[in-house]
Design an enzyme around this catalytic site. Structure first.
Site, PDB file in Angstrom:
ATOM      1  N   CYS A  79       0.840  -1.203   0.000  1.00  0.00           N
ATOM      2  CA  CYS A  79       0.000   0.000   0.000  1.00  0.00           C
ATOM      3  C   CYS A  79       0.873   1.250   0.000  1.00  0.00           C
ATOM      4  CB  CYS A  79      -0.890  -0.022   1.242  1.00  0.00           C
ATOM      5  SG  CYS A  79      -1.927   1.431   1.401  1.00  0.00           S
ATOM      6  N   CYS A  82       1.234   4.056   3.811  1.00  0.00           N
ATOM      7  CA  CYS A  82       2.218   4.100   4.892  1.00  0.00           C
ATOM      8  C   CYS A  82       3.610   3.791   4.343  1.00  0.00           C
ATOM      9  CB  CYS A  82       1.889   3.053   5.952  1.00  0.00           C
ATOM     10  SG  CYS A  82       0.412   3.430   6.894  1.00  0.00           S
ATOM     11  N   CYS A 161      -8.242   0.241   6.916  1.00  0.00           N
ATOM     12  CA  CYS A 161      -6.982   0.965   7.130  1.00  0.00           C
ATOM     13  C   CYS A 161      -6.827   1.332   8.608  1.00  0.00           C
ATOM     14  CB  CYS A 161      -6.965   2.219   6.281  1.00  0.00           C
ATOM     15  SG  CYS A 161      -5.573   3.263   6.645  1.00  0.00           S
ATOM     16  N   GLN A 284      -7.682  19.859   9.158  1.00  0.00           N
ATOM     17  CA  GLN A 284      -6.536  19.023   9.534  1.00  0.00           C
ATOM     18  C   GLN A 284      -7.008  17.598   9.791  1.00  0.00           C
ATOM     19  OE1 GLN A 284      -3.323  19.817   9.727  1.00  0.00           O
ATOM     20  NE2 GLN A 284      -3.388  22.035   9.500  1.00  0.00           N
ATOM     21  N   GLU A 334      -8.352  32.799   2.081  1.00  0.00           N
ATOM     22  CA  GLU A 334      -8.466  31.393   1.668  1.00  0.00           C
ATOM     23  C   GLU A 334      -9.029  31.341   0.251  1.00  0.00           C
ATOM     24  OE1 GLU A 334      -7.930  28.099   2.634  1.00  0.00           O
ATOM     25  OE2 GLU A 334      -9.093  27.574   0.853  1.00  0.00           O
ATOM     26  N   CYS A 410       3.487  21.740   6.124  1.00  0.00           N
ATOM     27  CA  CYS A 410       3.429  20.279   6.054  1.00  0.00           C
ATOM     28  C   CYS A 410       4.539  19.744   5.158  1.00  0.00           C
ATOM     29  CB  CYS A 410       2.056  19.820   5.557  1.00  0.00           C
ATOM     30  SG  CYS A 410       1.583  20.565   4.000  1.00  0.00           S
TER      31      CYS A 410
END
Ligand code: SAH
Length: 455
Positions: A79, A82, A161, A284, A334, A410
């Site tokens: 997958c 991860c 998951c 988030q 935004e 991020c």
């Protein structure tokens, strides 16, 4: 030593790359080996060679690292979701801390980084409040849903998951069963035919509310009442929606969303503030970590109550509202119209009147406002997507000269690039705090505080 394709090598992994892959060296030649973790000695087969480095496939672990652990998910290796499940969690945190520090040093050009320890999770599973499952036919013609394998659009079937909520399974079972029963075809990326593209599920950890949004390649969904009857019987279900996306692109959501059942938004809480969230809006994905991260952003903003704050890339106004309680005035900017709408609703429902939101690109709104003499800021907060801030925006920030800049990021590589530019523009790097909002993946969030140098 010469290296060539298909060559079998034995190598010890001494480091890890930004995508979580193992890095081993033989005679100074660097090999990147997916699924190998730091400390492993492995047998690998070279799949590609370049001048200074090559890529190899893990064949066998000859001596496992003391940091290696058995991934709890049976399909962790195939997958693409991860990258770090085989690495013990404390080691994941060290890896992330090191990546942030390395980027700030090498890309940011800053020495003696004022880093606080990374903030990790106590239980690093079942943390995501959102999942987007692609739907397709497998080679036997059966409908499958799950996650894409790394770098491809091949679906690895999985409805359980471990990063998501257990409720996902039941919802996916109902939707796929309904599709099978009424012969509703999944979307086919190759030729643009078929209907169901993605199943988007959102969950409010505090409220227990669930939203299901089917992304479809058409205007209507057959027998939608039957589906909605079954889904709405699930505990917590509060919103069932259809999003229409007929574009031949990788973008998941289309522009139009229609309500099938319940309410058009779900609500969740961060700290003691409550937020309305539309399917299109960014929120988030790890609310538990987000609360700690926003507290850090507030600390770095060092508000006393007299400040004017600009919150750029504000989403549904989460950071804006956290700041509003300690500031004189907060302006949010935004680009997604629905998110701006949510932000205005959120300000109202939390009884915060000293906030104002603008719809548009930060790199257009701030420069235009500054040119018209309308922008003054004591503190500017930015929280851009992975590509970081536009140069024009950074130039405007330097012209506005806020006392402090809080950068929430991020992607520590683009963060470091932008920090370098602001640093050269006379802002000192005061503090850095990484947050592990995405355990088991190679992603990290980071909050940075910068201060204007007075000369
Ligand atoms: N601060 C918010 C959102 C951060 S995610 C939170 O913590 O929830 C980044 C946000 O920037 C998204 O909502 C995205 O829609 C928005 N965005 C992307 N590009 C933008 C741009 N050029 N100008 C303004 N907003 C943008």
């Amino acid at each position: 030593m010469e290296f060539y394709k298909d060559q079998s090598v034995t190598v010890t992994i001494g480091d890890m790359g930004k995508n979580g892959e193992g890095i081993g060296k033989i005679d100074g030649y660097t090999l990147f080996i997916k699924d190998a973790v730091i400390g492993d000695t492995v047998q690998a087969k070279i799949i590609k060679t370049k001048k200074s480095h090559g890529y190899a496939r893990l064949i066998q672990i000859l001596k496992p690292s003391i940091h290696r652990t058995v991934p709890p998910c049976p399909i962790a290796r195939q997958c693409g979701g991860c990258q770090l499940q085989s690495l013990a969690y404390p080691q994941q945190l060290l890896f992330k801390e090191k990546t942030v520090r390395g980027n700030l040093e090498h890309i940011g050009g800053i020495q003696d980084i004022p880093m606080e320890p990374i903030v990790g999770m106590e239980t690093p599973y079942n943390y995501r409040n959102k999942a987007q499952f692609p739907v397709a036919l497998d080679k036997n013609g059966r409908i499958v849903t799950g996650f894409y394998a790394g770098r491809t659009h091949q679906i690895i079937p999985n409805r359980d998951c471990l990063l998501g909520i257990p409720e996902n399974r039941q919802i996916l079972d109902i939707v796929i069963d309904h599709m099978e029963k009424y012969r509703i075809p999944p979307y086919n990326e190759a030729n643009g035919s078929g209907l169901v593209r993605h199943i988007l599920i959102r969950y409010g950890f505090h409220t227990g509310e669930i939203m299901v949004c089917l992304v479809i390649n058409g205007k209507h969904y057959p027998h939608v009442d039957r589906l909605s009857e079954r889904l709405s019987a699930l505990a917590g279900m509060s919103s069932i929606m259809l999003n229409i996306n007929k574009e031949r692109s990788n973008v998941i959501l289309g522009k139009k969303t229609t309500l099938v059942w319940g309410r058009p938004t779900i609500t969740d809480q961060i700290g003691d503030l409550r937020f309305h969230i539309s399917p299109q809006s960014f929120f988030q994905v790890n609310p538990q970590q987000t609360e700690k991260m926003y507290a850090k952003a507030l600390e770095y903003a060092a508000l006393t109550g007299n400040e004017t704050v600009w919150d750029l890339y504000c989403g549904i106004g989460t950071i804006s509202l956290f700041m509003a309680r300690s500031a004189k005035k907060v302006y949010g900017v935004e680009v997604i119209p629905q998110a701006v709408q949510d932000a205005r609703t959120n300000a109202q429902s939390n009884h915060l009147e000293n906030v104002e939101f603008f719809a548009g690109r930060a790199e257009e709104i701030l420069p235009a406002g500054y040119k018209n003499g309308k922008v003054h800021a004591d503190v500017i907060i930015v929280d851009p997507p992975r590509k970081g801030c536009d140069r024009i925006l950074l130039d405007t920030i330097l012209q506005v000269q806020p006392e402090r800049i809080v950068y929430v990021s991020c992607d520590s590589a683009t963060l470091a690039r932008d920090v370098r530019y602001l640093h050269e523009g006379r802002y000192s790097l005061e503090k850095v705090c990484p947050f592990d909002n995405f355990p088991m993946t190679c992603h990290t969030e980071c909050v940075v505080g910068m201060q204007r140098k007075h000369i």
